[in-house]
Design a protein around this motif. Structure first.
Motif, PDB file in Angstrom:
ATOM      1  N   ASN A   8       1.142  -3.749   8.890  1.00 50.63           N
ATOM      2  CA  ASN A   8       0.931  -3.934   7.450  1.00 50.63           C
ATOM      3  C   ASN A   8       0.614  -5.384   7.107  1.00 50.63           C
ATOM      4  OD1 ASN A   8       1.402  -1.179   6.419  1.00 50.63           O
ATOM      5  ND2 ASN A   8       3.399  -1.449   7.353  1.00 50.63           N
ATOM      6  N   SER A  46      -2.948  -5.784   9.491  1.00 55.71           N
ATOM      7  CA  SER A  46      -4.233  -5.356   8.933  1.00 55.71           C
ATOM      8  C   SER A  46      -4.262  -5.472   7.406  1.00 55.71           C
ATOM      9  CB  SER A  46      -4.527  -3.917   9.345  1.00 55.71           C
ATOM     10  OG  SER A  46      -3.416  -3.088   9.068  1.00 55.71           O
ATOM     11  N   LYS A  48      -1.805  -5.281   3.478  1.00 58.70           N
ATOM     12  CA  LYS A  48      -1.014  -4.346   2.691  1.00 58.70           C
ATOM     13  C   LYS A  48      -1.914  -3.256   2.090  1.00 58.70           C
ATOM     14  CE  LYS A  48       2.070  -4.239  -1.315  1.00 58.70           C
ATOM     15  NZ  LYS A  48       2.527  -4.992  -2.509  1.00 58.70           N
ATOM     16  N   ILE A  49      -1.437  -2.023   2.126  1.00 54.20           N
ATOM     17  CA  ILE A  49      -2.179  -0.936   1.491  1.00 54.20           C
ATOM     18  C   ILE A  49      -1.720  -0.850   0.033  1.00 54.20           C
ATOM     19  CG2 ILE A  49      -2.751   1.515   1.590  1.00 54.20           C
ATOM     20  CD1 ILE A  49      -3.535   0.234   4.134  1.00 54.20           C
ATOM     21  N   MET A  50      -2.648  -0.976  -0.898  1.00 53.45           N
ATOM     22  CA  MET A  50      -2.317  -0.913  -2.321  1.00 53.45           C
ATOM     23  C   MET A  50      -2.132   0.541  -2.742  1.00 53.45           C
ATOM     24  SD  MET A  50      -2.409  -4.106  -2.476  1.00 53.45           S
ATOM     25  CE  MET A  50      -2.181  -4.614  -4.186  1.00 53.45           C
ATOM     26  N   GLU A  51      -1.546   0.742  -3.925  1.00 52.47           N
ATOM     27  CA  GLU A  51      -1.249   2.096  -4.399  1.00 52.47           C
ATOM     28  C   GLU A  51      -2.503   2.948  -4.599  1.00 52.47           C
ATOM     29  OE1 GLU A  51       1.239   4.067  -4.622  1.00 52.47           O
ATOM     30  OE2 GLU A  51       2.627   2.591  -3.866  1.00 52.47           O
ATOM     31  N   ASN A  52      -3.688   2.309  -4.738  1.00 55.18           N
ATOM     32  CA  ASN A  52      -4.919   3.110  -4.883  1.00 55.18           C
ATOM     33  C   ASN A  52      -5.582   3.367  -3.530  1.00 55.18           C
ATOM     34  OD1 ASN A  52      -6.045   0.664  -4.251  1.00 55.18           O
ATOM     35  ND2 ASN A  52      -7.739   0.868  -5.700  1.00 55.18           N
ATOM     36  N   GLY A  53      -4.866   2.983  -2.452  1.00 50.14           N
ATOM     37  CA  GLY A  53      -5.386   3.290  -1.130  1.00 50.14           C
ATOM     38  C   GLY A  53      -6.240   2.197  -0.522  1.00 50.14           C
ATOM     39  N   SER A  54      -6.599   1.194  -1.299  1.00 43.13           N
ATOM     40  CA  SER A  54      -7.424   0.118  -0.754  1.00 43.13           C
ATOM     41  C   SER A  54      -6.543  -0.855   0.035  1.00 43.13           C
ATOM     42  CB  SER A  54      -8.153  -0.624  -1.878  1.00 43.13           C
ATOM     43  OG  SER A  54      -7.242  -1.345  -2.660  1.00 43.13           O
ATOM     44  N   LYS A  56      -5.479  -4.667   0.902  1.00 40.83           N
ATOM     45  CA  LYS A  56      -5.543  -6.056   0.462  1.00 40.83           C
ATOM     46  C   LYS A  56      -5.805  -6.920   1.683  1.00 40.83           C
ATOM     47  CE  LYS A  56      -2.779  -9.910  -1.106  1.00 40.83           C
ATOM     48  NZ  LYS A  56      -1.467 -10.443  -1.463  1.00 40.83           N
TER      49      LYS A  56
ATOM     50  N   GLU B  51      -2.610  -3.679  -8.198  1.00 43.18           N
ATOM     51  CA  GLU B  51      -2.414  -2.460  -7.404  1.00 43.18           C
ATOM     52  C   GLU B  51      -3.716  -1.681  -7.185  1.00 43.18           C
ATOM     53  OE1 GLU B  51      -0.228  -1.164  -5.513  1.00 43.18           O
ATOM     54  OE2 GLU B  51       1.170  -2.772  -5.791  1.00 43.18           O
TER      55      GLU B  51
ATOM     56  N   MET D  50      -0.041   7.953  -1.441  1.00 39.43           N
ATOM     57  CA  MET D  50      -0.055   6.893  -2.443  1.00 39.43           C
ATOM     58  C   MET D  50      -0.070   7.504  -3.848  1.00 39.43           C
ATOM     59  SD  MET D  50       0.007   4.700  -0.116  1.00 39.43           S
ATOM     60  CE  MET D  50      -0.122   3.064  -0.853  1.00 39.43           C
ATOM     61  N   GLU D  51       0.206   6.665  -4.851  1.00 36.19           N
ATOM     62  CA  GLU D  51       0.292   7.152  -6.233  1.00 36.19           C
ATOM     63  C   GLU D  51      -1.024   7.732  -6.749  1.00 36.19           C
ATOM     64  OE1 GLU D  51       2.518   7.943  -8.367  1.00 36.19           O
ATOM     65  OE2 GLU D  51       4.146   7.377  -7.062  1.00 36.19           O
ATOM     66  N   ASN D  52      -2.162   7.352  -6.122  1.00 31.79           N
ATOM     67  CA  ASN D  52      -3.437   7.935  -6.575  1.00 31.79           C
ATOM     68  C   ASN D  52      -3.789   9.194  -5.792  1.00 31.79           C
ATOM     69  OD1 ASN D  52      -4.239   6.959  -4.090  1.00 31.79           O
ATOM     70  ND2 ASN D  52      -6.211   6.218  -4.837  1.00 31.79           N
ATOM     71  N   SER D  54      -4.134   9.575  -2.555  1.00 28.38           N
ATOM     72  CA  SER D  54      -4.730   9.390  -1.231  1.00 28.38           C
ATOM     73  C   SER D  54      -3.630   9.228  -0.177  1.00 28.38           C
ATOM     74  CB  SER D  54      -5.646   8.166  -1.233  1.00 28.38           C
ATOM     75  OG  SER D  54      -4.883   6.990  -1.354  1.00 28.38           O
ATOM     76  N   LEU D  59      -0.343   3.690  11.121  1.00 24.68           N
ATOM     77  CA  LEU D  59      -0.847   2.577  11.920  1.00 24.68           C
ATOM     78  C   LEU D  59      -0.411   2.668  13.369  1.00 24.68           C
ATOM     79  CD1 LEU D  59      -0.131  -0.225   9.308  1.00 24.68           C
ATOM     80  CD2 LEU D  59      -2.360   0.734   9.883  1.00 24.68           C
TER      81      LEU D  59
END
Lengths: 96, 96, 96, 96, 96, 96, 96
Positions: A8, A46, A48-54, A56, B51, D50-52, D54, D59
């Motif tokens: 992460n 790699s 942090k994975i944001m809450e929208n799946g993208s 950072k 986020e 995730m909250e969206n 996805s 990993l």
């Protein structure tokens, strides 16, 4: 160098000893409540994975000199050598 | 000036001494529970990642005179000179 | 008037003294646990940045008479004059 | 091997005994407050939602050697053999 | 009636006295740990701003009779008359 | 079998008695601080609603053998028979 | 029946007395730490507003027999008759 992949948003860091640091580098005053420490980035996760799946993207890269807040590090040894694991958000900044 | 890049939404600040401040500038009353302090922005991070993956742009820039809430700063020294690191959300405002 | 730009969702307020207030204006009962206070908006921030990156527009503007919950203010002095800084969410409403 | 499907972001891990670890592998210093432990990934969940809506992909994969923070594991036995269940975010990294 | 605009999701309420309430209206049992109270909506805010920037429309309108959980109200006086300010989420429902 | 529809992400579970479990199945060591328990899924809810309004599909189905963390269950009786209600996130995994 | 519209995700419930319940219906064991209770849905709110502005539809409807966790209810009386208000997330499930 270190055969280790942080997960992460974690950063693997080789701590720079205080002696080196005070020689024309950074100096941490004794009165500071929480003294920042200095180290060199060895490996990065790699991101942090944001809450929208993208993802950072990481802001630091291997070789960067960084400052980090004390007590945020986890110490490990790889092949007898000490390293620190720190989440990127606990890194304060990059020393140029 | 300072060879340091703050990470995320952190701001590198050079504190302005109280003597300067009281001369026709800002004055902090003694009765305030948490006295705001004044400083000058020296360097800024790239901004907080929201986020949804977007970057919140920084609201301050190098050279800005800012007020910040006490106890939110982390003190560091770069080449023997003292600086403060503060997250932008802890900055109260810009003095014109 | 005040050479100060509040950051994010902060509002710069000039407190209205209790004497003015009780004259046909708002009156705060003694029995209230947390007495709301009255002031006039002097300057406003650019608004809170939401998690999706959009800006929540400010609901108050300079000149508005507002009520705010006690203990939510930070007192500062600008050129010897006292002001308060309050986050917009701590403002209760606008007095017409 | 283990007839078990971890749910969400959980990872099923076979702990590697300390004796093996210190032989040319990882060594945990006695002074560390919270000693990381080593294990081998046996099975993985389908990933955190995730909250969206996805799915955050895992990993790690079966066979990976991982370090994890102590006290984050839940011990279970499957057919008389001990395993650990750990959420992926508590895994520190992969040892190559 | 009341020259006051509540901010965000706040509701300005005129409390209905208990005497009125018990006459064929709502009655609050003595054994309830947290007794709901009754009032009439006088003015409403523009609604809570959600994290995606959209506005959650208010569910109540001036004139509605509402029940609200005790200790969630802030008492104010406007022109000598008492009113309550309550966040809409603390309103339990509308009495028809 | 059980005339009961769990709501949201809840799972209705018929606990498997310890006697059955230790016979060639799962065994919980006495030293574990929080012993996982075993059960069979009887009925499932429609799934957790995420903040973006989408539904997270359930990962278990009636008939699945599951492990769950102790103290996360709510015991109910339907027609004199005992069942447990558990949120899906507290289920550790599926035993094949 | 009850002239009351619950707000947001609240549910108005008419409690079913224990005597009815134990006759061939649900039975709550004395040893349960937090005994679920049974009731009939009388009226429902319009549903919780999610952070993206969408409405989570209610999963229960008037007439449904539901189980709910104790201590999550708020007791009110409408025209002398007792009712309970409960947030839908505290409802455990529907009894068919």
């Amino acid at each position: 160098m270190a055969n280790f992949i942080p997960l992460n948003d974690r950063v693997l860091i080789k701590r720079v000893s205080s002696e080196e640091v005070t020689q024309g580098g950074i100096y941490i005053p004794d009165t500071a409540k929480e003294k920042p420490l200095e180290g060199e980035v060895v490996a990065i996760g790699s991101g942090k994975i944001m809450e929208n799946g993208s993802v950072k993207p990481m802001l630091v890269k291997p070789g960067d000199r960084v400052l980090f807040a004390k007590y945020t590090e986890t110490e490990i040894k790889l092949n007898g050598e000490s390293f620190l694991l720190i989440r990127e958000d606990d890194l304060l900044g990059i020393i140029l």
